[in-house]
Design an enzyme around this catalytic site. Structure first.
Site, PDB file in Angstrom:
ATOM      1  CG  ASP A   8      -8.062   4.340   0.585  1.00 34.28           C
ATOM      2  OD1 ASP A   8      -6.808   4.636   0.315  1.00 34.28           O
ATOM      3  OD2 ASP A   8      -9.044   4.982   0.661  1.00 34.28           O
ATOM      4  CE1 TYR A  68      -9.773   7.606  -5.351  1.00 37.34           C
ATOM      5  CE2 TYR A  68      -9.538   9.436  -7.052  1.00 37.34           C
ATOM      6  CZ  TYR A  68      -8.983   8.409  -5.896  1.00 37.34           C
ATOM      7  OH  TYR A  68      -7.690   8.433  -5.923  1.00 37.34           O
TER       8      TYR A  68
END
Length: 166
Positions: A8, A68
């Site tokens: 993102d 992540y």
């Protein structure tokens, strides 16, 4: 060029893998590719390693795992212990429909198991006023980690119980 995934806006990727199908006329030694590519890339993107892979390799579909890591500035009003318990609830193979942001481009009808993913490892670590949450798995749904992190954070703040999260 095909990447193993994407990030993102405002998110940094470490160890991102990509592949490119170079013409046979560009058969230079693998260890020379990083320097050649880095001359053309912005300084914020660096190629650190290159190797030739077998035919059929695909950076996205051949990936065996992804990780992540989120960093949260920790106010004093929530429990890192509860956060750790909440994050660990996600370990294993589960249907993560509740943690998927649908984009509208999902196959119709949605195949059975489409939202099933496996989280192989979770970790919560504290460093000063920061808490790091790490998820490793075989693959993730769109915005899945962001939504899991938010839900675990809500549990740590006492807004939902661990039972409700489970």
């Amino acid at each position: 060029i095909h990447g193993s995934g994407r990030t993102d806006a405002g998110v940094h990727a470490l160890g991102q893998v990509f592949h490119a199908d170079a013409p046979d006329t560009h058969r230079i030694p693998a260890d020379k590719w990083p320097a050649a590519l880095n001359t053309r890339l912005p300084r914020t993107i660096r190629i650190t390693h290159a190797e030739y892979v077998p035919p059929g390799f695909h950076a996205r579909f051949s990936a065996t795992g992804k990780t992540y890591r989120y960093c949260i500035s920790r106010p004093l009003a929530w429990s890192v212990d509860i956060l750790e318990q909440a994050v660990h609830l996600f370990r294993g193979t589960h249907d993560f429909t509740a943690f998927a942001a649908l984009r509208g481009n999902e196959p119709r009808p949605i195949p059975e198991g489409y939202f099933r993913r496996t989280i192989t490892q979770t970790q919560v670590a504290q460093a000063g006023e920061h808490v790091f949450i790490t998820f490793t798995g075989t693959g993730f749904l769109y915005k899945m980690v962001r939504l899991m992190t938010g839900a675990a954070h809500e549990a740590a703040r006492g807004k939902i119980t661990l039972e409700e999260l489970a």
